[in-house]
Design a protein around this motif. Structure first.
Motif, PDB file in Angstrom:
ATOM      1  N   LYS A  43       0.839  -1.203   0.000  1.00 37.70           N
ATOM      2  CA  LYS A  43       0.000   0.000   0.000  1.00 37.70           C
ATOM      3  C   LYS A  43       0.871   1.249   0.000  1.00 37.70           C
ATOM      4  N   ALA A  65      -8.810   3.291  -5.551  1.00 35.85           N
ATOM      5  CA  ALA A  65      -8.184   3.747  -4.309  1.00 35.85           C
ATOM      6  C   ALA A  65      -9.250   4.419  -3.443  1.00 35.85           C
ATOM      7  N   PRO A  98     -12.648   2.728  -3.625  1.00 38.99           N
ATOM      8  CA  PRO A  98     -11.895   2.019  -4.655  1.00 38.99           C
ATOM      9  C   PRO A  98     -12.753   1.395  -5.751  1.00 38.99           C
ATOM     10  N   LYS A 122      -3.823   3.670  -1.835  1.00 39.70           N
ATOM     11  CA  LYS A 122      -3.961   2.738  -2.951  1.00 39.70           C
ATOM     12  C   LYS A 122      -2.952   1.616  -2.886  1.00 39.70           C
TER      13      LYS A 122
END
Length: 133
Positions: A43, A65, A98, A122
């Protein structure tokens, strides 16, 4: 090519396909920070500002994201697929997840600029922005 340059190129290319009758007015994206998150392998966070000139419109896209938006100046209109458009002014926030498709992103004014801060959480291997049709 850096992530930020890729984002700017995608925004410009996608905006170029919207409204063939007139030249598109594109956003200016300025990268501020990218940081891998050691406690969360795979991440990263990405922070940037987006400046909308008067009349600027984003193409339909997704980020894959968690996106947190904070309006710094002016007024913007935002919406994700299935949601109602909201008009935001300085100090207000917007969230897109996301799985959201960002269907509306534009300057609410045809005469004044707008600017907002974007914070994305993200996957490191995901593109910043994916145009959708």
């Amino acid at each position: 090519m850096t992530i930020f340059r890729t984002l700017a190129v995608l925004l410009l290319l996608a905006a170029g396909t919207a409204g063939a009758e007139q030249a598109p007015i594109s956003a200016r994206v300025t990268p501020l920070m990218t940081k891998a998150l050691g406690d969360y392998p795979g991440k990263e966070t990405l922070m940037l500002t987006v400046a909308y000139p008067p009349g600027a419109v984003d193409p339909v896209h997704r980020h894959n994201a968690h996106g947190f938006i904070y309006v710094l100046e002016g007024s913007i209109v935002m919406s994700v697929q299935g949601g109602e458009p909201v008009t935001l002014t300085a100090g207000q926030t917007f969230y897109e997840g996301p799985n959201d498709v960002h269907t509306i992103g534009r300057n609410a004014s045809l005469t004044k600029p707008a600017k907002f801060l974007v914070f994305l959480l993200k996957n490191s291997d995901e593109p910043v922005l994916t145009p959708t049709h």
